[in-house]
Design a protein around this motif. Sequence first.
Motif, PDB file in Angstrom:
ATOM      1  N   GLY A 105       1.300  -0.873   0.199  1.00  0.00           N
ATOM      2  CA  GLY A 105       0.029  -0.219   0.067  1.00  0.00           C
ATOM      3  C   GLY A 105       0.950   1.324  -0.133  1.00  0.00           C
ATOM      4  N   SER A 106       0.547   2.808   0.255  1.00  0.00           N
ATOM      5  CA  SER A 106       0.990   3.255   0.699  1.00  0.00           C
ATOM      6  C   SER A 106       1.009   4.460   1.732  1.00  0.00           C
ATOM      7  N   LYS A 107       1.232   5.119   2.307  1.00  0.00           N
ATOM      8  CA  LYS A 107       1.659   6.246   3.262  1.00  0.00           C
ATOM      9  C   LYS A 107       0.742   7.273   3.161  1.00  0.00           C
ATOM     10  N   GLN A 108       0.068   7.800   4.202  1.00  0.00           N
ATOM     11  CA  GLN A 108      -1.150   8.474   4.288  1.00  0.00           C
ATOM     12  C   GLN A 108      -1.032   9.236   5.198  1.00  0.00           C
ATOM     13  N   PRO A 109      -1.698  10.301   5.018  1.00  0.00           N
ATOM     14  CA  PRO A 109      -1.102  11.831   5.813  1.00  0.00           C
ATOM     15  C   PRO A 109      -1.647  11.632   6.790  1.00  0.00           C
ATOM     16  N   PRO A 110      -1.036  11.937   8.064  1.00  0.00           N
ATOM     17  CA  PRO A 110      -2.478  11.663   9.016  1.00  0.00           C
ATOM     18  C   PRO A 110      -3.730  12.380   9.554  1.00  0.00           C
ATOM     19  N   LEU A 111      -4.596  11.595  10.134  1.00  0.00           N
ATOM     20  CA  LEU A 111      -6.307  11.994   9.802  1.00  0.00           C
ATOM     21  C   LEU A 111      -6.101  13.043  10.506  1.00  0.00           C
ATOM     22  N   PRO A 112      -7.173  14.645   9.410  1.00  0.00           N
ATOM     23  CA  PRO A 112      -7.046  15.973   9.850  1.00  0.00           C
ATOM     24  C   PRO A 112      -7.332  16.521  11.614  1.00  0.00           C
ATOM     25  N   GLY A 113      -8.599  15.106  12.058  1.00  0.00           N
ATOM     26  CA  GLY A 113      -9.063  15.650  13.070  1.00  0.00           C
ATOM     27  C   GLY A 113     -10.172  17.067  12.861  1.00  0.00           C
ATOM     28  N   ALA A 114     -10.678  17.571  12.316  1.00  0.00           N
ATOM     29  CA  ALA A 114     -10.982  18.710  12.141  1.00  0.00           C
ATOM     30  C   ALA A 114     -12.922  18.781  12.906  1.00  0.00           C
ATOM     31  N   THR A 115     -13.169  17.374  13.159  1.00  0.00           N
ATOM     32  CA  THR A 115     -14.461  17.367  13.349  1.00  0.00           C
ATOM     33  C   THR A 115     -14.607  16.853  14.649  1.00  0.00           C
ATOM     34  N   LEU A 116     -13.276  17.121  15.257  1.00  0.00           N
ATOM     35  CA  LEU A 116     -13.100  17.025  16.820  1.00  0.00           C
ATOM     36  C   LEU A 116     -13.950  18.654  17.531  1.00  0.00           C
ATOM     37  N   ALA A 117     -14.427  19.522  16.583  1.00  0.00           N
ATOM     38  CA  ALA A 117     -14.881  21.007  16.941  1.00  0.00           C
ATOM     39  C   ALA A 117     -15.816  21.034  17.271  1.00  0.00           C
ATOM     40  N   LEU A 118     -16.835  19.657  16.742  1.00  0.00           N
ATOM     41  CA  LEU A 118     -17.815  19.303  17.591  1.00  0.00           C
ATOM     42  C   LEU A 118     -18.115  18.737  18.247  1.00  0.00           C
ATOM     43  N   THR A 119     -16.444  18.158  18.992  1.00  0.00           N
ATOM     44  CA  THR A 119     -17.206  17.110  20.670  1.00  0.00           C
ATOM     45  C   THR A 119     -17.397  18.202  21.086  1.00  0.00           C
ATOM     46  N   THR A 120     -17.704  17.578  23.022  1.00  0.00           N
ATOM     47  CA  THR A 120     -17.385  18.749  24.096  1.00  0.00           C
ATOM     48  C   THR A 120     -16.436  17.525  24.945  1.00  0.00           C
TER      49      THR A 120
ATOM     50  N   VAL B 120     -28.652  19.135  15.605  1.00  0.00           N
ATOM     51  CA  VAL B 120     -27.212  19.707  14.513  1.00  0.00           C
ATOM     52  C   VAL B 120     -27.708  21.184  15.312  1.00  0.00           C
ATOM     53  N   GLU B 121     -28.115  21.619  15.495  1.00  0.00           N
ATOM     54  CA  GLU B 121     -27.859  23.800  16.000  1.00  0.00           C
ATOM     55  C   GLU B 121     -27.151  22.880  17.025  1.00  0.00           C
ATOM     56  N   ALA B 122     -27.237  22.494  17.785  1.00  0.00           N
ATOM     57  CA  ALA B 122     -26.231  22.161  19.131  1.00  0.00           C
ATOM     58  C   ALA B 122     -24.722  22.135  18.859  1.00  0.00           C
ATOM     59  N   GLY B 123     -25.062  21.805  18.128  1.00  0.00           N
ATOM     60  CA  GLY B 123     -23.354  20.935  17.011  1.00  0.00           C
ATOM     61  C   GLY B 123     -22.884  22.179  16.206  1.00  0.00           C
ATOM     62  N   LEU B 124     -23.244  23.181  15.225  1.00  0.00           N
ATOM     63  CA  LEU B 124     -22.878  23.874  15.386  1.00  0.00           C
ATOM     64  C   LEU B 124     -22.356  25.385  16.047  1.00  0.00           C
ATOM     65  N   ALA B 125     -23.343  25.808  17.193  1.00  0.00           N
ATOM     66  CA  ALA B 125     -23.150  25.949  17.908  1.00  0.00           C
ATOM     67  C   ALA B 125     -21.758  25.626  18.818  1.00  0.00           C
ATOM     68  N   ARG B 126     -21.340  24.604  18.758  1.00  0.00           N
ATOM     69  CA  ARG B 126     -19.882  24.303  19.832  1.00  0.00           C
ATOM     70  C   ARG B 126     -18.829  25.043  18.946  1.00  0.00           C
ATOM     71  N   ILE B 127     -19.245  24.210  17.616  1.00  0.00           N
ATOM     72  CA  ILE B 127     -17.863  25.407  16.436  1.00  0.00           C
ATOM     73  C   ILE B 127     -17.544  26.614  16.753  1.00  0.00           C
ATOM     74  N   GLU B 128     -19.110  27.297  17.005  1.00  0.00           N
ATOM     75  CA  GLU B 128     -18.610  28.593  16.819  1.00  0.00           C
ATOM     76  C   GLU B 128     -18.276  29.548  17.747  1.00  0.00           C
ATOM     77  N   SER B 129     -18.381  28.147  19.512  1.00  0.00           N
ATOM     78  CA  SER B 129     -18.574  29.159  20.467  1.00  0.00           C
ATOM     79  C   SER B 129     -17.170  28.521  21.292  1.00  0.00           C
TER      80      SER B 129
END
Length: 577
Positions: A274-289, A424-433
Amino acid sequence: MKKIVVGLLGLAAVIAGAFFLRTRETPHQPGAAEFAPPEAIVFAHLPDVQRSLRRWRETALFHIWSEPQVQAFLEKPRRKAPLLAGLSERLARLDRAGLREAFAAVTSLDGALPKWVAGFSFSGSRADLEALLAEPRAALRSAWPAGRSAVVRHGAGEIETFTQGGATVAQAFRGGWYFVATDLALLEATLDRRASKAAAGLAGDDIFKRATAPLPPEGDELLFVLPGALTGKLGELLAAAGRQPAAHRALAIAASTKFEGVQIRDTLFVLAPGSKQPPLPGATLALTTADTLLYYAMTLPEQIAPPEALAPLLSPFAPGLAAMGKDLGNVQWPDFIRAFGPEAALLAAWPAEEETPAVLLTLDVRDAARAKEFIDTLTGAEWVREERGGATFYQAPAGAIPLFAPTIALTGKFLVLGLSGSAVEAGLARIESGASHLDQSAEYRALAAQVGEPTAGFGYLDLRPLFEQAYGMTRPFLAMSLAFSGDAGNFIDASKLPATDAIAKHLAPSVYAQRATESGTLTESVGAITFQQAVLGLLAAAGASAGSMDALTKASGLFHQGQQLRLPGTTPAPAPR
């Protein structure tokens, strides 16, 4: 001069002493991998049973097992279940036999019996070992009533054989080991390799060494598989049924389990080019608490083309899927990966005041315009659209999914899908807060550091609060369903179901990481209960809960003297007329 002579004599004495001690060293005792068949297509190995037992007693799972309430709950199954009858005596004999190392190797799946050899070393009572072997030997004689016993001389010892037709079972005791095989020649070759220092067993095989190299040292269990040989046999079966199996490019699969204090580490390595992949970006962590119970992120595949068979099932939910596998109006399925990615994530939280968890599916957005066109096409005219706060909201038509109101929100960075608009609204709010995210927790960072940097997938599961909510809610219903199930009631005492805290206090978060390299894919999971174990357990619990609710549904339909069964916390329905 005298001092020099004395010094040389002293040095000679040290060298002679070291040589003497070296010649008195215990000879090297080869491990099972060193004399196992090099042609093995499956190899399972317990390298040090006694060490593993010591480690096992430190794990959280063992602490759960040892809880008095859990033991009280298991008392009746132990007495009633046929499979558990006499288990304590068998385990006691096994302990007295002093089991040290064990292995099993399969070399062929052809013929009436698969060709395999197995064995284990012991340091205790052979009499107890013989007593343990008496039952399977009796079962073999019962299954092969026309079988014939014989003794074959081999080297300095003997091999006992039992043969019926073209099938043979051979066994031998040799140097603190017991061996059994379904082929005499295979057993003889295994004994010869164990007796010879120069013999090359499976441990010397290049594929085996490459597949097991990424596994942690001193593991408690090892499994090695050559999938090509297994899929070849599967291919024969599928071909006989008129089907063609998919090609498998993995050279080997190696897996291990290791007990590390209260935690368990599961490792899986797939040896494949196979081929080496770049690290997982982890951008979606912005929706977690900090209270997120489940977070699973993965790299999207290069191509997405859902099976056409799903279209009829999903088209009421997403009308655009009626054209699945074809052009979706102005967009095509290849546009999906151009619009979204590289990351997709599943998130779940379960506030104590809520009856069900809040689950979100989120995707990174590569191309906002193309993503909007894709979602517009999939949702069709039936979904209600609204532009609000820099995001486009899509509300599913009423009744698309009973009891839920599926909602999609699309921004320039993320697509968020939930079963309710509020989630869904709560998830978006976490990104902005800018509120604290999961990765800002010290506990999370410490756990994530125990696995390698992910490139293909990463998961985090906080099992304790999830178990407290789920088990605490379903425990009364489970107890009642067992009470109404005559068959289960014969083996299980529903009144002794363990309290929630008796189990929950031993649970802790687990983490999962998948990494792609040039040589293959490495998957690791660490936790009191590993990520894979937890997922399997949750699926089993979901099945058990479904069965419990089915039993309760049937029970609730019973009426006795005009009185309908009332479940705790429910309002009695009017009696039928």
